[in-house]
Design a protein around this motif. Structure first.
Motif, PDB file in Angstrom:
ATOM      1  N   GLY A  56     -33.338  16.157  46.785  1.00 41.39           N
ATOM      2  CA  GLY A  56     -31.947  15.719  46.792  1.00 41.39           C
ATOM      3  C   GLY A  56     -31.209  16.214  48.017  1.00 41.39           C
ATOM      4  O   GLY A  56     -30.493  15.464  48.699  1.00 41.39           O
ATOM      5  N   ALA A  57     -31.382  17.509  48.343  1.00 37.89           N
ATOM      6  CA  ALA A  57     -30.707  18.075  49.513  1.00 37.89           C
ATOM      7  C   ALA A  57     -31.219  17.446  50.799  1.00 37.89           C
ATOM      8  O   ALA A  57     -30.437  17.160  51.716  1.00 37.89           O
ATOM      9  CB  ALA A  57     -30.915  19.589  49.557  1.00 37.89           C
ATOM     10  N   PHE A  58     -32.518  17.219  50.892  1.00 41.27           N
ATOM     11  CA  PHE A  58     -33.095  16.645  52.116  1.00 41.27           C
ATOM     12  C   PHE A  58     -32.461  15.294  52.435  1.00 41.27           C
ATOM     13  O   PHE A  58     -31.993  15.064  53.563  1.00 41.27           O
ATOM     14  CB  PHE A  58     -34.606  16.490  51.945  1.00 41.27           C
ATOM     15  N   PHE A  59     -32.428  14.407  51.464  1.00 38.17           N
ATOM     16  CA  PHE A  59     -31.919  13.065  51.730  1.00 38.17           C
ATOM     17  C   PHE A  59     -30.387  13.042  51.808  1.00 38.17           C
ATOM     18  O   PHE A  59     -29.819  12.205  52.519  1.00 38.17           O
ATOM     19  CB  PHE A  59     -32.439  12.080  50.679  1.00 38.17           C
ATOM     20  N   HIS A  66     -25.627  13.591  57.950  1.00 34.76           N
ATOM     21  CA  HIS A  66     -25.810  13.514  59.402  1.00 34.76           C
ATOM     22  C   HIS A  66     -25.410  12.126  59.913  1.00 34.76           C
ATOM     23  O   HIS A  66     -24.731  12.016  60.948  1.00 34.76           O
ATOM     24  CB  HIS A  66     -27.266  13.801  59.760  1.00 34.76           C
ATOM     25  N   CYS A  67     -25.827  11.080  59.213  1.00 32.09           N
ATOM     26  CA  CYS A  67     -25.467   9.717  59.615  1.00 32.09           C
ATOM     27  C   CYS A  67     -23.957   9.526  59.564  1.00 32.09           C
ATOM     28  O   CYS A  67     -23.374   8.855  60.434  1.00 32.09           O
ATOM     29  CB  CYS A  67     -26.161   8.703  58.719  1.00 32.09           C
ATOM     30  N   ALA A  68     -23.316  10.098  58.549  1.00 29.35           N
ATOM     31  CA  ALA A  68     -21.856   9.995  58.443  1.00 29.35           C
ATOM     32  C   ALA A  68     -21.183  10.700  59.616  1.00 29.35           C
ATOM     33  O   ALA A  68     -20.234  10.172  60.221  1.00 29.35           O
ATOM     34  CB  ALA A  68     -21.378  10.585  57.122  1.00 29.35           C
ATOM     35  N   PHE A  69     -21.664  11.887  59.970  1.00 27.07           N
ATOM     36  CA  PHE A  69     -21.116  12.608  61.125  1.00 27.07           C
ATOM     37  C   PHE A  69     -21.259  11.767  62.394  1.00 27.07           C
ATOM     38  O   PHE A  69     -20.333  11.683  63.210  1.00 27.07           O
ATOM     39  CB  PHE A  69     -21.827  13.947  61.319  1.00 27.07           C
ATOM     40  N   ALA A 118     -32.557  15.890  58.941  1.00 29.85           N
ATOM     41  CA  ALA A 118     -32.926  16.624  57.729  1.00 29.85           C
ATOM     42  C   ALA A 118     -34.207  17.438  57.953  1.00 29.85           C
ATOM     43  O   ALA A 118     -34.323  18.569  57.485  1.00 29.85           O
ATOM     44  CB  ALA A 118     -33.103  15.660  56.564  1.00 29.85           C
ATOM     45  N   TRP A 119     -35.154  16.875  58.687  1.00 31.24           N
ATOM     46  CA  TRP A 119     -36.398  17.589  58.954  1.00 31.24           C
ATOM     47  C   TRP A 119     -36.144  18.826  59.813  1.00 31.24           C
ATOM     48  O   TRP A 119     -36.760  19.875  59.595  1.00 31.24           O
ATOM     49  CB  TRP A 119     -37.401  16.662  59.635  1.00 31.24           C
ATOM     50  N   ARG A 120     -35.234  18.705  60.779  1.00 33.49           N
ATOM     51  CA  ARG A 120     -34.900  19.879  61.607  1.00 33.49           C
ATOM     52  C   ARG A 120     -34.259  20.977  60.768  1.00 33.49           C
ATOM     53  O   ARG A 120     -34.370  22.163  61.096  1.00 33.49           O
ATOM     54  CB  ARG A 120     -33.947  19.467  62.741  1.00 33.49           C
ATOM     55  N   SER A 121     -33.604  20.578  59.666  1.00 35.40           N
ATOM     56  CA  SER A 121     -32.936  21.553  58.787  1.00 35.40           C
ATOM     57  C   SER A 121     -33.798  21.937  57.596  1.00 35.40           C
ATOM     58  O   SER A 121     -33.291  22.473  56.611  1.00 35.40           O
ATOM     59  CB  SER A 121     -31.603  20.964  58.288  1.00 35.40           C
ATOM     60  N   ARG A 122     -35.103  21.672  57.688  1.00 32.54           N
ATOM     61  CA  ARG A 122     -35.980  21.844  56.525  1.00 32.54           C
ATOM     62  C   ARG A 122     -36.003  23.289  56.020  1.00 32.54           C
ATOM     63  O   ARG A 122     -36.124  23.518  54.807  1.00 32.54           O
ATOM     64  CB  ARG A 122     -37.398  21.371  56.846  1.00 32.54           C
ATOM     65  N   ARG A 123     -35.889  24.253  56.916  1.00 31.36           N
ATOM     66  CA  ARG A 123     -35.924  25.660  56.479  1.00 31.36           C
ATOM     67  C   ARG A 123     -34.688  25.987  55.638  1.00 31.36           C
ATOM     68  O   ARG A 123     -34.806  26.617  54.581  1.00 31.36           O
ATOM     69  CB  ARG A 123     -36.007  26.588  57.689  1.00 31.36           C
ATOM     70  N   ALA A 124     -33.520  25.570  56.120  1.00 32.57           N
ATOM     71  CA  ALA A 124     -32.292  25.797  55.353  1.00 32.57           C
ATOM     72  C   ALA A 124     -32.343  25.060  54.016  1.00 32.57           C
ATOM     73  O   ALA A 124     -31.913  25.596  52.982  1.00 32.57           O
ATOM     74  CB  ALA A 124     -31.080  25.338  56.158  1.00 32.57           C
ATOM     75  N   ILE A 125     -32.887  23.853  54.017  1.00 28.32           N
ATOM     76  CA  ILE A 125     -32.997  23.068  52.778  1.00 28.32           C
ATOM     77  C   ILE A 125     -33.934  23.763  51.795  1.00 28.32           C
ATOM     78  O   ILE A 125     -33.653  23.837  50.591  1.00 28.32           O
ATOM     79  CB  ILE A 125     -33.487  21.640  53.093  1.00 28.32           C
ATOM     80  N   ALA A 126     -35.059  24.289  52.301  1.00 26.34           N
ATOM     81  CA  ALA A 126     -36.017  24.980  51.426  1.00 26.34           C
ATOM     82  C   ALA A 126     -35.399  26.227  50.814  1.00 26.34           C
ATOM     83  O   ALA A 126     -35.557  26.491  49.601  1.00 26.34           O
ATOM     84  CB  ALA A 126     -37.273  25.334  52.221  1.00 26.34           C
ATOM     85  N   ILE A 127     -34.687  27.005  51.638  1.00 22.61           N
ATOM     86  CA  ILE A 127     -34.031  28.216  51.120  1.00 22.61           C
ATOM     87  C   ILE A 127     -32.997  27.850  50.066  1.00 22.61           C
ATOM     88  O   ILE A 127     -32.907  28.499  49.007  1.00 22.61           O
ATOM     89  CB  ILE A 127     -33.387  29.001  52.283  1.00 22.61           C
ATOM     90  N   TRP A 128     -32.235  26.822  50.347  1.00 19.87           N
ATOM     91  CA  TRP A 128     -31.213  26.372  49.402  1.00 19.87           C
ATOM     92  C   TRP A 128     -31.845  25.903  48.097  1.00 19.87           C
ATOM     93  O   TRP A 128     -31.381  26.232  47.004  1.00 19.87           O
ATOM     94  CB  TRP A 128     -30.395  25.260  50.034  1.00 19.87           C
ATOM     95  N   VAL A 177     -22.118  22.494  50.808  1.00 22.19           N
ATOM     96  CA  VAL A 177     -23.370  23.034  51.338  1.00 22.19           C
ATOM     97  C   VAL A 177     -24.119  21.992  52.171  1.00 22.19           C
ATOM     98  O   VAL A 177     -24.635  22.300  53.260  1.00 22.19           O
ATOM     99  CB  VAL A 177     -24.261  23.552  50.194  1.00 22.19           C
ATOM    100  N   VAL A 178     -24.199  20.765  51.682  1.00 21.51           N
ATOM    101  CA  VAL A 178     -24.951  19.736  52.412  1.00 21.51           C
ATOM    102  C   VAL A 178     -24.354  19.436  53.781  1.00 21.51           C
ATOM    103  O   VAL A 178     -25.086  19.443  54.787  1.00 21.51           O
ATOM    104  CB  VAL A 178     -25.081  18.452  51.557  1.00 21.51           C
ATOM    105  N   PRO A 179     -23.028  19.182  53.895  1.00 25.08           N
ATOM    106  CA  PRO A 179     -22.473  19.006  55.243  1.00 25.08           C
ATOM    107  C   PRO A 179     -22.665  20.223  56.144  1.00 25.08           C
ATOM    108  O   PRO A 179     -22.895  20.073  57.351  1.00 25.08           O
ATOM    109  CB  PRO A 179     -20.987  18.742  54.978  1.00 25.08           C
ATOM    110  N   VAL A 180     -22.583  21.427  55.576  1.00 25.48           N
ATOM    111  CA  VAL A 180     -22.806  22.642  56.372  1.00 25.48           C
ATOM    112  C   VAL A 180     -24.226  22.649  56.931  1.00 25.48           C
ATOM    113  O   VAL A 180     -24.447  22.896  58.122  1.00 25.48           O
ATOM    114  CB  VAL A 180     -22.550  23.918  55.545  1.00 25.48           C
ATOM    115  N   ILE A 181     -25.210  22.382  56.077  1.00 25.04           N
ATOM    116  CA  ILE A 181     -26.600  22.356  56.533  1.00 25.04           C
ATOM    117  C   ILE A 181     -26.805  21.273  57.587  1.00 25.04           C
ATOM    118  O   ILE A 181     -27.537  21.460  58.559  1.00 25.04           O
ATOM    119  CB  ILE A 181     -27.550  22.132  55.332  1.00 25.04           C
ATOM    120  N   ALA A 182     -26.126  20.129  57.397  1.00 20.02           N
ATOM    121  CA  ALA A 182     -26.303  19.007  58.324  1.00 20.02           C
ATOM    122  C   ALA A 182     -25.753  19.304  59.705  1.00 20.02           C
ATOM    123  O   ALA A 182     -26.303  18.847  60.714  1.00 20.02           O
ATOM    124  CB  ALA A 182     -25.642  17.750  57.756  1.00 20.02           C
ATOM    125  N   VAL A 183     -24.663  20.072  59.772  1.00 23.94           N
ATOM    126  CA  VAL A 183     -23.969  20.230  61.061  1.00 23.94           C
ATOM    127  C   VAL A 183     -24.135  21.618  61.671  1.00 23.94           C
ATOM    128  O   VAL A 183     -24.023  21.784  62.889  1.00 23.94           O
ATOM    129  CB  VAL A 183     -22.467  19.905  60.910  1.00 23.94           C
TER     130      VAL A 183
END
Length: 283
Positions: free
Chosen positions: A86-89, A95-98, A115-125, A165-171
Motif C-alpha cells: 500500500g505504501a509503495f504504490f 510523487h506523480c501528484a508532486f 517509490a523504488w528509490r524510497s524502498r528502504r523508508a517504505i520497508a521501515i515504515w 507519512v506517504v507524502p513525506v516519504i515521497a518528497v
C-alpha cells in the motif's frame, strides 16, 4: 438541532466536496494514476491467495485459530504485506501528484521509480506498522475492554500522527523513522482541520459508490443463479474496485496538496483557487 448548526454542517460538507472535485480534476488530467492502486489491490489479493493456498495445503488453517504463535505471525505477515505494498504504490501516486503540481507531466513509470528509490523508508515504515498493529491486536485480545480501549485510542492518535507519512516519504530523502514521523506530525498540526475535512469529503463521495457495488454483489450471490448471478456479481465487484481505486487516488492527491501547503505555503491542486484554511474554519 438548531438551524444554524445544520447550515454549518452543510457548508462544511460542501467545502469537503469542493476538495474532492479539485482532486478529481487532477485525476481526470492523469487517469493512468488508477493503475497504481489497482496494482496494489491485485498484488495484495494475490499475496493473500497464495498464503491461503499454503495454509490449506499444509493444514495450517486450524492452527491459525488454536496456536497463538502461528496466529500472531500470520497477522504480522499480513499487515507487513498490506502496509508495504500500500505504501509503495501510494508513494508512487504522491510523487506523480508532486510532479503535476510542479507543471510536469507525470507517468506511472516515474511514480514507480520514485517509490523504488524510497524502498528502504517504505520497508521501515511497513515493518513498524505491522509490529504496532500486531502488538495492539494482542492487547485487544488479551486484556478485554481495557485492551480494546487502548487500541482504539492508539489507532486514532497513530492515524493522525502518520497522516502525511506517504507524502513525506515521497518528497523527503530520508529513511529515518523519527524524521518521517516528525515531519508528518508537524504537517498535520498545521492543517489538521483541512486534513480531516478533505478525508471526510473523499469518504462521503466514495463510500456510497462502494455500497452500491456491495449491494450488487449481494444481490447476485443471494438473489440470482447462473449467468445472471455472475454478471451482476462481476458488475458489483468492478464498482467496488473502482470506488477503492478512486478513493486512493483522490485521497492521496488531496494529502499531497495539503502537504505542499503545510510545508511551503503553496496552493496547488484542489487548493489552487481556494484558501485551505477556508475548508474547515474554526468558527
Amino acid at each position: 438541532m438548531p438551524e444554524w448548526h445544520i447550515r454549518r454542517m452543510f457548508e462544511r460538507f460542501s467545502r469537503g466536496l469542493d476538495v474532492v472535485d479539485g482532486s478529481l480534476n487532477v485525476f481526470r488530467a492523469n487517469p493512468r494514476l488508477a493503475v497504481l492502486p489497482l496494482c496494489s489491490l491485485l498484488l495484495v489479493g494475490s499475496g493473500f491467495a497464495v498464503a491461503a493456498g499454503i495454509a490449506l495445503h499444509y493444514g495450517l488453517v486450524e492452527s491459525l485459530f488454536t496456536n497463538d504463535l502461528i496466529k500472531y505471525a500470520a497477522i504480522f505477515v499480513g499487515l507487513a504485506l498490506t502496509s508495504s505494498l500500500g505504501a509503495f504504490f501510494n508513494v508512487a501516486v504522491a510523487h506523480c501528484a508532486f510532479q503535476y503540481f510542479d507543471g510536469e507531466a507525470p507517468t506511472v513509470r516515474d511514480g514507480l521509480q520514485s517509490a523504488w528509490r524510497s524502498r528502504r523508508a517504505i520497508a521501515i515504515w511497513a515493518l513498524t506498522s505491522a509490529t504496532l498493529g500486531t502488538v495492539l491486536y494482542v492487547l485487544d485480545e488479551k486484556f478485554g475492554f481495557l485492551g480494546s480501549a487502548a487500541r482504539l485510542v492508539f489507532d486514532l492518535a497513530w492515524g493522525l500522527l502518520t497522516f502525511f507519512v506517504v507524502p513525506v516519504i515521497a518528497v523527503e530523502d530520508t529513511a529515518d523513522l523519527r524524521t518521517i514521523l516528525r515531519e508528518s506530525g508537524h504537517a498535520f498540526k498545521q492543517t489538521w482541520g483541512e486534513s480531516v475535512s478533505a478525508s471526510l469529503g473523499v469518504s462521503l463521495v466514495v463510500l456510497p459508490i462502494a455500497v452500491v457495488g456491495i449491494v450488487l454483489l449481494g444481490a447476485g450471490y443471494l438473489g440470482l443463479h447462473g449467468a445472471a448471478a455472475w454478471l451482476l456479481g462481476g458488475l458489483g465487484l468492478l464498482v467496488v474496485v473502482a470506488a477503492i481505486v478512486a478513493g486512493q487516488v483522490l485521497g492521496m492527491v488531496a494529502r499531497t496538496a495539503l502537504y505542499e501547503y503545510a510545508t511551503d505555503g503553496r496552493r496547488v491542486g484542489p487548493f489552487a483557487t481556494r484558501d485551505p484554511d477556508s475548508v474547515f474554519p474554526d468558527s
